[in-house]
Motif scaffolding. Structure first.
Motif, PDB file in Angstrom:
ATOM      1  N   ALA A 152       9.484  -9.339   6.961  1.00 21.09           N
ATOM      2  CA  ALA A 152       9.871  -7.934   6.877  1.00 21.09           C
ATOM      3  C   ALA A 152       8.609  -7.089   6.885  1.00 21.09           C
ATOM      4  CB  ALA A 152      10.677  -7.671   5.606  1.00 21.09           C
ATOM      5  N   PHE A 153       8.641  -6.013   7.642  1.00 24.46           N
ATOM      6  CA  PHE A 153       7.468  -5.158   7.754  1.00 24.46           C
ATOM      7  C   PHE A 153       7.861  -3.704   7.533  1.00 24.46           C
ATOM      8  CE2 PHE A 153       4.618  -2.421  10.221  1.00 24.46           C
ATOM      9  CZ  PHE A 153       3.417  -2.726   9.591  1.00 24.46           C
ATOM     10  N   ILE A 154       7.338  -3.124   6.472  1.00 23.23           N
ATOM     11  CA  ILE A 154       7.596  -1.731   6.130  1.00 23.23           C
ATOM     12  C   ILE A 154       6.339  -0.929   6.420  1.00 23.23           C
ATOM     13  CG2 ILE A 154       8.188  -0.098   4.301  1.00 23.23           C
ATOM     14  CD1 ILE A 154       9.589  -2.427   2.857  1.00 23.23           C
ATOM     15  N   GLY A 155       6.420  -0.058   7.393  1.00 24.58           N
ATOM     16  CA  GLY A 155       5.315   0.833   7.694  1.00 24.58           C
ATOM     17  C   GLY A 155       5.534   2.188   7.056  1.00 24.58           C
ATOM     18  N   HIS A 156       4.631   3.098   7.302  1.00 24.70           N
ATOM     19  CA  HIS A 156       4.651   4.406   6.662  1.00 24.70           C
ATOM     20  C   HIS A 156       5.772   5.278   7.227  1.00 24.70           C
ATOM     21  CE1 HIS A 156       3.372   7.790   4.446  1.00 24.70           C
ATOM     22  NE2 HIS A 156       2.074   7.601   4.477  1.00 24.70           N
ATOM     23  N   GLY A 175       6.582   4.733  -4.209  1.00 21.39           N
ATOM     24  CA  GLY A 175       5.780   3.746  -3.499  1.00 21.39           C
ATOM     25  C   GLY A 175       6.633   3.027  -2.478  1.00 21.39           C
ATOM     26  N   PRO A 176       6.016   2.308  -1.555  1.00 22.52           N
ATOM     27  CA  PRO A 176       6.787   1.630  -0.506  1.00 22.52           C
ATOM     28  C   PRO A 176       7.724   0.563  -1.058  1.00 22.52           C
ATOM     29  CG  PRO A 176       4.494   0.911  -0.480  1.00 22.52           C
ATOM     30  CD  PRO A 176       4.564   2.072  -1.417  1.00 22.52           C
ATOM     31  N   VAL A 177       7.363  -0.057  -2.191  1.00 22.18           N
ATOM     32  CA  VAL A 177       8.212  -1.109  -2.753  1.00 22.18           C
ATOM     33  C   VAL A 177       9.543  -0.535  -3.217  1.00 22.18           C
ATOM     34  CG1 VAL A 177       8.427  -2.814  -4.602  1.00 22.18           C
ATOM     35  CG2 VAL A 177       6.259  -2.573  -3.379  1.00 22.18           C
ATOM     36  N   MET A 178       9.501   0.512  -4.024  1.00 24.81           N
ATOM     37  CA  MET A 178      10.735   1.075  -4.563  1.00 24.81           C
ATOM     38  C   MET A 178      11.422   2.039  -3.600  1.00 24.81           C
ATOM     39  SD  MET A 178      11.693  -0.130  -7.399  1.00 24.81           S
ATOM     40  CE  MET A 178      11.167  -0.949  -8.900  1.00 24.81           C
ATOM     41  N   ASP A 179      10.669   2.663  -2.708  1.00 22.17           N
ATOM     42  CA  ASP A 179      11.279   3.632  -1.802  1.00 22.17           C
ATOM     43  C   ASP A 179      11.954   2.950  -0.617  1.00 22.17           C
ATOM     44  OD1 ASP A 179      11.873   6.237  -0.679  1.00 22.17           O
ATOM     45  OD2 ASP A 179      10.281   5.829   0.758  1.00 22.17           O
ATOM     46  N   THR A 227       0.266   1.488  -2.841  1.00 22.84           N
ATOM     47  CA  THR A 227       0.822   1.924  -1.559  1.00 22.84           C
ATOM     48  C   THR A 227       0.710   0.853  -0.478  1.00 22.84           C
ATOM     49  OG1 THR A 227      -1.310   2.972  -1.062  1.00 22.84           O
ATOM     50  CG2 THR A 227       0.433   4.376  -1.991  1.00 22.84           C
ATOM     51  N   HIS A 228       0.187  -0.306  -0.809  1.00 28.50           N
ATOM     52  CA  HIS A 228       0.115  -1.404   0.160  1.00 28.50           C
ATOM     53  C   HIS A 228       0.336  -2.709  -0.596  1.00 28.50           C
ATOM     54  CE1 HIS A 228      -1.056  -3.068   4.118  1.00 28.50           C
ATOM     55  NE2 HIS A 228      -1.484  -4.084   3.401  1.00 28.50           N
ATOM     56  N   THR A 229       1.399  -3.421  -0.230  1.00 31.28           N
ATOM     57  CA  THR A 229       1.804  -4.632  -0.948  1.00 31.28           C
ATOM     58  C   THR A 229       2.133  -5.745   0.036  1.00 31.28           C
ATOM     59  OG1 THR A 229       2.688  -3.397  -2.844  1.00 31.28           O
ATOM     60  CG2 THR A 229       3.546  -5.613  -2.497  1.00 31.28           C
ATOM     61  N   ALA A 230       1.720  -6.956  -0.303  1.00 34.52           N
ATOM     62  CA  ALA A 230       2.095  -8.154   0.450  1.00 34.52           C
ATOM     63  C   ALA A 230       2.811  -9.098  -0.510  1.00 34.52           C
ATOM     64  CB  ALA A 230       0.865  -8.832   1.038  1.00 34.52           C
ATOM     65  N   GLN A 244       5.553  -7.183   4.042  1.00 35.37           N
ATOM     66  CA  GLN A 244       4.471  -6.223   3.870  1.00 35.37           C
ATOM     67  C   GLN A 244       5.110  -4.852   3.722  1.00 35.37           C
ATOM     68  OE1 GLN A 244       0.589  -6.301   6.003  1.00 35.37           O
ATOM     69  NE2 GLN A 244       1.264  -4.341   6.852  1.00 35.37           N
ATOM     70  N   MET A 245       4.779  -4.181   2.621  1.00 36.17           N
ATOM     71  CA  MET A 245       5.348  -2.872   2.313  1.00 36.17           C
ATOM     72  C   MET A 245       4.192  -1.905   2.140  1.00 36.17           C
ATOM     73  SD  MET A 245       8.076  -4.204  -0.563  1.00 36.17           S
ATOM     74  CE  MET A 245       8.777  -5.859  -0.455  1.00 36.17           C
ATOM     75  N   SER A 246       4.118  -0.902   3.007  1.00 37.25           N
ATOM     76  CA  SER A 246       2.906  -0.092   3.019  1.00 37.25           C
ATOM     77  C   SER A 246       3.176   1.364   3.350  1.00 37.25           C
ATOM     78  CB  SER A 246       1.908  -0.655   4.037  1.00 37.25           C
ATOM     79  OG  SER A 246       0.716   0.091   4.019  1.00 37.25           O
ATOM     80  N   PHE A 247       2.480   2.252   2.633  1.00 39.12           N
ATOM     81  CA  PHE A 247       2.366   3.647   3.016  1.00 39.12           C
ATOM     82  C   PHE A 247       0.989   3.929   3.613  1.00 39.12           C
ATOM     83  CE2 PHE A 247       5.651   5.602  -0.159  1.00 39.12           C
ATOM     84  CZ  PHE A 247       6.687   5.149   0.639  1.00 39.12           C
TER      85      PHE A 247
END
Length: 367
Positions: A152-156, A175-179, A227-230, A244-247
């Motif tokens: 799974a890839f979460i970009g900004h 943050g990207p994890v909770m949002d 704002t950046h998580t793996a 990867q969850m990232s803003f």
């Protein structure tokens, strides 16, 4: 069989309010009758803009005996308190994601629902859409063989450029994890079953963010959450997922989500949408094929309809009427615990084992 009518009050009239009004308009039996907000002037404006007959503060919404469902669109940090108050006022509740911002709050919400005898539903509900349902059926039909892994890839979302007040996205509960994470994790759990353990690492990227959106409430944001998580997700089935969850990733060519099996691969579109292409490529295929949707579309792909919300509220109404409930509080709690485990693992540099589990929701497509 004719569906029952339900009278809905919406709590919170912020940025996503209009998407729910638009989506719920698909269901004439779900009538929005009141808007509640801690700012009554904002509630009045929202009611006027959308021709909703009643408006007022949050207490007036809780007290309105004609309302049987409250759709809670408050910021995440207020979810637990407002859900519990709504349940205790005798309302069924559907809440935007995440269910709460901590595992402890999430448990308190589930306990309140059990005490109240009311039904609690929660976003994300995009797993009810045609894309996730089509992927689920492909997996259950064995089109990719036995599932092995997922990515799974979460970009900004570039919220600083379009949201008038994106501060909450860079504070606890955001943050990207909770949002964005809830959409992805919910679809993975719908397709692959519950998660057993998580390992993750995270960091803050840019600590200060300029806000350039039209009509912005602030010019800059001080970032207080990663704002950046793996992360590595171990499912109870043995499937291994990476996320990867990232803003901090503004542009990329990576797919939103892929699921890998012994006989092929599924590729899914944006989990923030109900609908979109689901592509299949079995071992030996010369190219990808697009699977036919197994349920009807909620919104036309590639149009503004794709952003509307409300399918989960219809799901809650079905449950009130005695039908199956899919976007349940317990499902949302498992998603919440997984996301909190991502944060806990990154803070403590250890594997976190989840205490909760859940059933995969009943499919929406015909048996």
């Amino acid at each position: 069989m004719a569906r029952q009518s339900h009278r809905i009050g919406i709590l919170g009239s912020g940025n996503i309010f209009g998407r729910y009004v638009t989506g719920l308009a698909r269901y004439p039996e779900l009538e929005i009758v009141r808007v509640g907000d801690i700012d009554p002037a904002r509630a009045k404006q929202a009611a006027t803009d959308h021709d909703i007959p009643a408006w007022g503060d949050d207490a007036e919404l809780y007290a309105d005996a004609s309302v049987d469902i409250i759709v809670n669109l408050t910021p995440p940090v207020h979810h637990a308190r407002t859900i519990i108050t709504a349940l205790e006022s005798g309302k069924h509740v559907y809440v935007e994601k995440p269910l709460a911002t901590t595992v402890e709050e999430g448990r308190a919400v589930l306990e309140a629902a059990a005490r109240s005898g009311r039904i609690l539903g929660s976003a994300p509900d995009t797993f009810l859409g045609s894309a996730s349902q089509t992927a689920r059926k492909a997996i259950d039909d064995g089109l990719i063989g036995a599932p092995i892994g997922a990515s799974a890839f979460i970009g900004h979302s570039k919220a600083e450029t379009w949201h008038p007040d994106p501060r909450f996205l860079f504070q606890p509960g955001g943050g990207p994890v909770m949002d964005m994470g809830p959409y992805y994790v919910a679809i993975l759990v719908n397709c692959l079953g519950p998660i057993q353990a998580i390992s993750a690492a995270s960091r803050i990227g840019a600590p200060h963010r300029p806000v350039t959106s039209p009509g912005r409430a602030v010019d800059s944001i001080e970032v207080t959450v990663p704002t950046h998580t793996a992360a590595v997700l171990t499912f109870a089935s043995g499937v291994l997922g990476t996320a990867q969850m990232s803003f901090d990733v503004w542009d990329s060519d990576l797919p939103f989500m892929e699921i890998y099996g012994t006989e092929g691969t599924l590729s899914l579109g944006n989990p923030n949408h109900f609908d979109g292409e689901v592509r299949l490529r079995r071992h030996g295929d010369a190219s990808w094929s697009v699977l036919e949707p197994v349920v009807g579309l909620f919104g036309a792909v590639g149009t503004k309809e794709q952003a509307r919300r409300g399918l989960g509220v219809r799901d809650l109404a079905d449950a009130i009427e005695g039908g199956p409930h899919r976007a349940t509080g317990s499902f949302a709690f498992h998603v919440l615990e997984a996301l909190c485990a991502v944060e806990e693992s990154s803070q403590q540099t250890r594997v976190v084992h989840l205490s909760s589990t859940c059933e995969r929701p009943q499919p929406r497509y015909p048996a």
